[in-house]
Enzyme design. Structure first.
Site, PDB file in Angstrom:
ATOM      1  N   GLU A  61     -19.918   9.061  34.660  1.00  0.00           N
ATOM      2  CA  GLU A  61     -21.314   9.042  34.691  1.00  0.00           C
ATOM      3  C   GLU A  61     -22.041   8.017  33.912  1.00  0.00           C
ATOM      4  O   GLU A  61     -21.626   7.452  33.088  1.00  0.00           O
ATOM      5  CB  GLU A  61     -21.709  10.403  33.942  1.00  0.00           C
ATOM      6  N   ILE A  72     -17.462   3.867  27.419  1.00  0.00           N
ATOM      7  CA  ILE A  72     -16.974   2.414  27.596  1.00  0.00           C
ATOM      8  C   ILE A  72     -18.030   1.760  26.610  1.00  0.00           C
ATOM      9  O   ILE A  72     -19.305   1.930  26.961  1.00  0.00           O
ATOM     10  CB  ILE A  72     -16.650   2.092  28.855  1.00  0.00           C
ATOM     11  N   ALA A  73     -17.753   0.901  25.835  1.00  0.00           N
ATOM     12  CA  ALA A  73     -18.739   0.033  25.008  1.00  0.00           C
ATOM     13  C   ALA A  73     -18.167  -0.965  24.640  1.00  0.00           C
ATOM     14  O   ALA A  73     -16.995  -1.135  24.190  1.00  0.00           O
ATOM     15  CB  ALA A  73     -18.989   0.941  23.845  1.00  0.00           C
ATOM     16  N   VAL A  74     -19.019  -2.011  24.630  1.00  0.00           N
ATOM     17  CA  VAL A  74     -18.617  -3.378  23.951  1.00  0.00           C
ATOM     18  C   VAL A  74     -19.464  -3.780  22.796  1.00  0.00           C
ATOM     19  O   VAL A  74     -20.712  -3.412  23.017  1.00  0.00           O
ATOM     20  CB  VAL A  74     -18.745  -4.524  25.064  1.00  0.00           C
ATOM     21  N   ASN A 117     -29.176   2.463  33.339  1.00  0.00           N
ATOM     22  CA  ASN A 117     -28.200   1.557  32.744  1.00  0.00           C
ATOM     23  C   ASN A 117     -27.713   0.609  33.809  1.00  0.00           C
ATOM     24  O   ASN A 117     -26.632   0.809  34.374  1.00  0.00           O
ATOM     25  CB  ASN A 117     -27.111   2.187  32.204  1.00  0.00           C
ATOM     26  N   TYR A 170     -19.619  -1.465  37.160  1.00  0.00           N
ATOM     27  CA  TYR A 170     -18.916  -0.401  37.959  1.00  0.00           C
ATOM     28  C   TYR A 170     -18.806  -0.605  39.512  1.00  0.00           C
ATOM     29  O   TYR A 170     -17.685  -0.615  39.936  1.00  0.00           O
ATOM     30  CB  TYR A 170     -19.344   1.226  37.692  1.00  0.00           C
TER      31      TYR A 170
HETATM   32  C1  LIG Z   1     -21.661  -1.930  30.128  1.00  0.00           C
HETATM   33  C2  LIG Z   1     -20.861  -2.937  29.227  1.00  0.00           C
HETATM   34  C3  LIG Z   1     -19.532  -2.158  28.736  1.00  0.00           C
HETATM   35  C4  LIG Z   1     -20.575  -4.176  29.727  1.00  0.00           C
HETATM   36  O1  LIG Z   1     -19.706  -4.873  28.818  1.00  0.00           O
HETATM   37  P1  LIG Z   1     -19.819  -6.463  28.670  1.00  0.00           P
HETATM   38  O2  LIG Z   1     -18.904  -6.930  28.201  1.00  0.00           O
HETATM   39  O3  LIG Z   1     -21.217  -6.813  28.487  1.00  0.00           O
HETATM   40  O4  LIG Z   1     -19.895  -6.726  30.417  1.00  0.00           O
HETATM   41  P2  LIG Z   1     -19.299  -8.154  31.038  1.00  0.00           P
HETATM   42  O5  LIG Z   1     -19.687  -9.273  30.240  1.00  0.00           O
HETATM   43  O6  LIG Z   1     -18.074  -8.176  31.259  1.00  0.00           O
HETATM   44  O7  LIG Z   1     -19.869  -8.318  32.412  1.00  0.00           O
HETATM   45  C5  LIG Z   1     -19.419  -7.487  33.561  1.00  0.00           C
HETATM   46  C6  LIG Z   1     -20.257  -7.147  34.430  1.00  0.00           C
HETATM   47  O8  LIG Z   1     -21.098  -6.017  34.129  1.00  0.00           O
HETATM   48  C7  LIG Z   1     -22.503  -6.374  34.658  1.00  0.00           C
HETATM   49  N1  LIG Z   1     -23.339  -6.769  33.512  1.00  0.00           N
HETATM   50  C8  LIG Z   1     -23.213  -7.127  32.381  1.00  0.00           C
HETATM   51  N2  LIG Z   1     -24.254  -7.379  31.640  1.00  0.00           N
HETATM   52  C9  LIG Z   1     -25.224  -7.224  32.274  1.00  0.00           C
HETATM   53  C10 LIG Z   1     -26.560  -7.362  32.463  1.00  0.00           C
HETATM   54  N3  LIG Z   1     -27.173  -7.639  31.230  1.00  0.00           N
HETATM   55  N4  LIG Z   1     -27.498  -7.134  33.457  1.00  0.00           N
HETATM   56  C11 LIG Z   1     -26.924  -7.041  34.383  1.00  0.00           C
HETATM   57  N5  LIG Z   1     -25.650  -6.773  34.679  1.00  0.00           N
HETATM   58  C12 LIG Z   1     -24.767  -6.996  33.652  1.00  0.00           C
HETATM   59  C13 LIG Z   1     -22.488  -7.486  35.555  1.00  0.00           C
HETATM   60  O9  LIG Z   1     -21.795  -6.754  36.835  1.00  0.00           O
HETATM   61  C14 LIG Z   1     -21.165  -8.231  34.963  1.00  0.00           C
HETATM   62  O10 LIG Z   1     -20.839  -9.044  35.911  1.00  0.00           O
HETATM   63  P3  LIG Z   1     -21.012 -10.730  36.332  1.00  0.00           P
HETATM   64  O11 LIG Z   1     -20.883 -11.263  34.912  1.00  0.00           O
HETATM   65  O12 LIG Z   1     -19.958 -11.194  37.290  1.00  0.00           O
HETATM   66  O13 LIG Z   1     -22.223 -10.596  36.676  1.00  0.00           O
HETATM   67  C15 LIG Z   1     -21.791  -3.234  27.716  1.00  0.00           C
HETATM   68  O14 LIG Z   1     -22.999  -3.693  28.248  1.00  0.00           O
HETATM   69  C16 LIG Z   1     -21.766  -2.162  26.869  1.00  0.00           C
HETATM   70  O15 LIG Z   1     -21.247  -1.818  25.957  1.00  0.00           O
HETATM   71  N6  LIG Z   1     -23.206  -1.369  26.955  1.00  0.00           N
HETATM   72  C17 LIG Z   1     -23.825  -0.148  26.199  1.00  0.00           C
HETATM   73  C18 LIG Z   1     -22.567   0.759  26.273  1.00  0.00           C
HETATM   74  C19 LIG Z   1     -22.853   1.657  27.528  1.00  0.00           C
HETATM   75  O16 LIG Z   1     -23.813   1.558  28.573  1.00  0.00           O
HETATM   76  N7  LIG Z   1     -21.880   1.979  28.146  1.00  0.00           N
HETATM   77  C20 LIG Z   1     -21.636   2.498  29.438  1.00  0.00           C
HETATM   78  C21 LIG Z   1     -22.044   4.080  29.508  1.00  0.00           C
HETATM   79  S1  LIG Z   1     -21.851   4.694  31.288  1.00  0.00           S
END
Ligand SMILES: CC(C)(COP(=O)(O)OP(=O)(O)OC[C@H]1O[C@@H](n2cnc3c(N)ncnc32)[C@H](O)[C@@H]1OP(=O)(O)O)[C@@H](O)C(=O)NCCC(=O)NCCS
Length: 151
Positions: free
Chosen positions: A106, A72-74, A111, A118
């Site tokens: 996993e 999963i990635a954004v 992270n 999750y």
């Molecule tokens: C993990 C990931 C998919 C989250 O996507 P995102 O669009 O940034 O997340 P959202 O804005 O929807 O946030 C959802 C929740 O994620 C968590 N979260 C997101 N960014 C965070 C940060 N910088 N610090 C702590 N928690 C965070 C929080 O729980 C948040 O909920 P909240 O806003 O109610 O606190 C993104 O950070 C990503 O692509 N990371 C790199 C790839 C990766 O690590 N993938 C997972 C591999 S297992």
């Protein structure tokens, strides 16, 4: 702010856009050939689009009724705007629609953003694989999370 968001299945045609995000979002990005091999067959992949622009994606492998979220990635430019949450909600809704019994995944110990995401969707920590991922220095543990879907 985004105005034309949609989530839809991904196809091999989307690989250029996926790889552009993959390279920026992950510490150890998948290669193009690995990404390509995760389409078709057991795989169920979907992406979040703003208009025609891909902003994020989920890659799943589904065996019998058990799904594994393997990527999963954004796009980092658009992180922190709720896109990850929208992808996870779509995943849970899709899991219910398809009667999947559980979702496993996993994540790196370091992270915390992903772990928060999750946990917010009811995933429980069920185990750990020591020294599983290559890291900037040495190796890093993987945490195993699981979410059961109610019947
Ligand atoms: C993990 C990931 C998919 C989250 O996507 P995102 O669009 O940034 O997340 P959202 O804005 O929807 O946030 C959802 C929740 O994620 C968590 N979260 C997101 N960014 C965070 C940060 N910088 N610090 C702590 N928690 C965070 C929080 O729980 C948040 O909920 P909240 O806003 O109610 O606190 C993104 O950070 C990503 O692509 N990371 C790199 C790839 C990766 O690590 N993938 C997972 C591999 S297992």
């Amino acid at each position: 702010m985004s105005s034309d968001l949609s989530i839809s299945p991904l196809q091999a045609l989307d690989i250029d856009a996926i790889m552009a995000i993959e390279a920026k979002a992950h510490l150890n990005p998948w290669s193009r050939s690995l990404m390509r091999s995760n389409f078709g067959g057991l795989y169920c992949n979907f992406g979040l689009f703003d208009g025609k622009q891909l902003r994020g994606y989920c890659i799943l492998r589904v065996v019998a009724s058990e799904a594994e979220l393997i990527n999963i990635a954004v796009d980092p430019t658009f992180q922190g705007q709720g896109f990850g949450r929208q992808l996870m909600q779509y995943l849970i809704d899709n899991a219910r629609t398809n009667n999947w019994s559980q979702i496993d995944l996993e994540v790196r110990l370091s992270n915390k953003s992903a772990q928060n995401l999750y946990q917010g969707f009811g995933f429980s920590l069920i185990g750990k694989r020591e020294n599983y991922y290559p890291a900037a220095q040495g190796r890093e543990d993987a945490l195993l999370y699981q979410r059961y879907l109610e019947a």
